[in-house]
Design an enzyme around this catalytic site. Structure first.
Site, PDB file in Angstrom:
ATOM      1  N   GLY A  15      18.796   0.216 -45.668  1.00 56.14           N
ATOM      2  CA  GLY A  15      19.670  -0.518 -44.957  1.00 56.14           C
ATOM      3  C   GLY A  15      20.583  -0.694 -46.434  1.00 56.14           C
ATOM      4  CG  ASP A 145      13.736  -8.132 -44.833  1.00 55.69           C
ATOM      5  OD1 ASP A 145      14.289  -9.563 -44.398  1.00 55.69           O
ATOM      6  OD2 ASP A 145      13.889  -7.562 -44.843  1.00 55.69           O
ATOM      7  N   GLY A 190      15.764 -11.113 -41.295  1.00 54.77           N
ATOM      8  CA  GLY A 190      13.854 -11.582 -41.729  1.00 54.77           C
ATOM      9  C   GLY A 190      12.659 -11.216 -40.554  1.00 54.77           C
TER      10      GLY A 190
END
Length: 303
Positions: A15, A145, A190
């Site tokens: 991403g 993350d 997450g």
């Protein structure tokens, strides 16, 4: 370590974020100046560009345009979510990668991404060692993350954390303009790491954020969750909750009702629908006005 002379390839994967191009810029501009690197190639759409021999000659780019990468969001070279097979099971892709590396005399390969991208680096590196092709394979950390082993922080996390914190502050203000009771559940990205959901605490620290935060590192208990929400709601008439999309029960099952709806290119469950599910449960237990908000991919794109 022996100094190698040859071309390099830089690719981006996973991403896009607000800052991933800054990392690419650093590699490209440094490589263009390195005397051991004869040519700098950018892979179109990550490892797929290598496999398809779709490579950009970065020396042909306007230096001023390369400077702008530092402030340009998303992935300028294009990205992908492509999982390389286990080479012991299917080495087709690896033979193709070796063919491309030999064609351009590639001796340096840089791959900018998160955990799955680092897995790609590891597989390519081991294969090149196995076949005796000298090449330095280097992973460049990138993941909102913030969970890459061996790093103290990952580029992309800070911009996402800022977006989450400011969004929570804005949602808090929206909820508190009414004199009626309200419970708000905010779903945050997450799957296994709670850094992003935890960043909602920045809004609480500023006085207008979640009352409760739930992370995937701690097993989720639905009864305790309901009791916690009801307790705060009964005291203040309001309750704001931040939940990580990856919260799970003690047996490992994701709480998200959409956990099996689809998977990404690496086989990971695409989670979603958690905020709505929890909102419905709270409403059925309390009768209060409840809303579920999913910040979605804007967390990754925000800066």
């Amino acid at each position: 370590m022996e100094k190698l002379t040859g071309a390099c390839i830089i690719g981006q994967s996973g991403g896009p974020t607000a800052v991933i191009n800054a990392s690419a810029q650093g590699v490209i501009q440094t490589a263009l100046k390195a005397d051991c690197i004869t040519r700098v190639l950018g892979a179109a759409h990550g490892i797929k560009g290598v496999l398809e021999d779709k490579l950009y000659d970065m020396s042909q780019e306007d230096p001023a345009e390369l400077d702008l990468l530092q402030y340009t969001p998303s992935s300028a070279l294009g990205s992908c979510r492509y999982k390389l097979a286990d080479p012991d099971v299917d080495d087709t892709d690896y033979k193709r990668i070796l063919e491309i590396f030999e064609k351009y005399n590639v001796r340096y390969f840089f791959y900018n991404g998160g955990n799955d991208s680092m897995d790609t680096c590891n597989k390519i590196s081991k294969y090149m060692q196995k076949v005796g092709y000298e090449c330095r394979v280097m992973g460049i950390p990138k993941t909102i993350d913030n969970d890459l082993n061996g790093t103290d922080h990952c580029p992309g996390f800070a911009s996402a954390a800022k977006y989450i914190a400011t969004s929570c502050m804005e949602v808090w203000h929206d909820a508190h303009v009414y004199d009626t009771g309200m419970v708000t559940v905010v779903e945050i990205m997450g799957r296994h790491a709670g850094w992003l959901a935890g960043s909602a605490a920045l809004a609480t620290w500023a006085g207008c954020g979640p009352d409760l935060i739930y992370l995937p590192e701690v097993d989720f208990d639905m009864d305790q969750f309901i009791n916690d929400v009801v307790s705060i709601y009964n005291k203040t008439g309001k309750c704001m909750v931040a939940v990580s999309e990856g919260i799970h029960y003690a047996d490992g099952r994701f709480v998200s009702e959409a956990e099996t709806s689809a998977t990404d290119g690496f086989g990971h469950a695409q989670l979603g629908g958690l905020a709505v599910k929890l909102a419905d449960i709270i409403k059925s237990k309390t009768g209060a006005k409840v809303r579920g908000i999913e910040l979605s991919l804007l967390q990754r794109c925000g800066s």
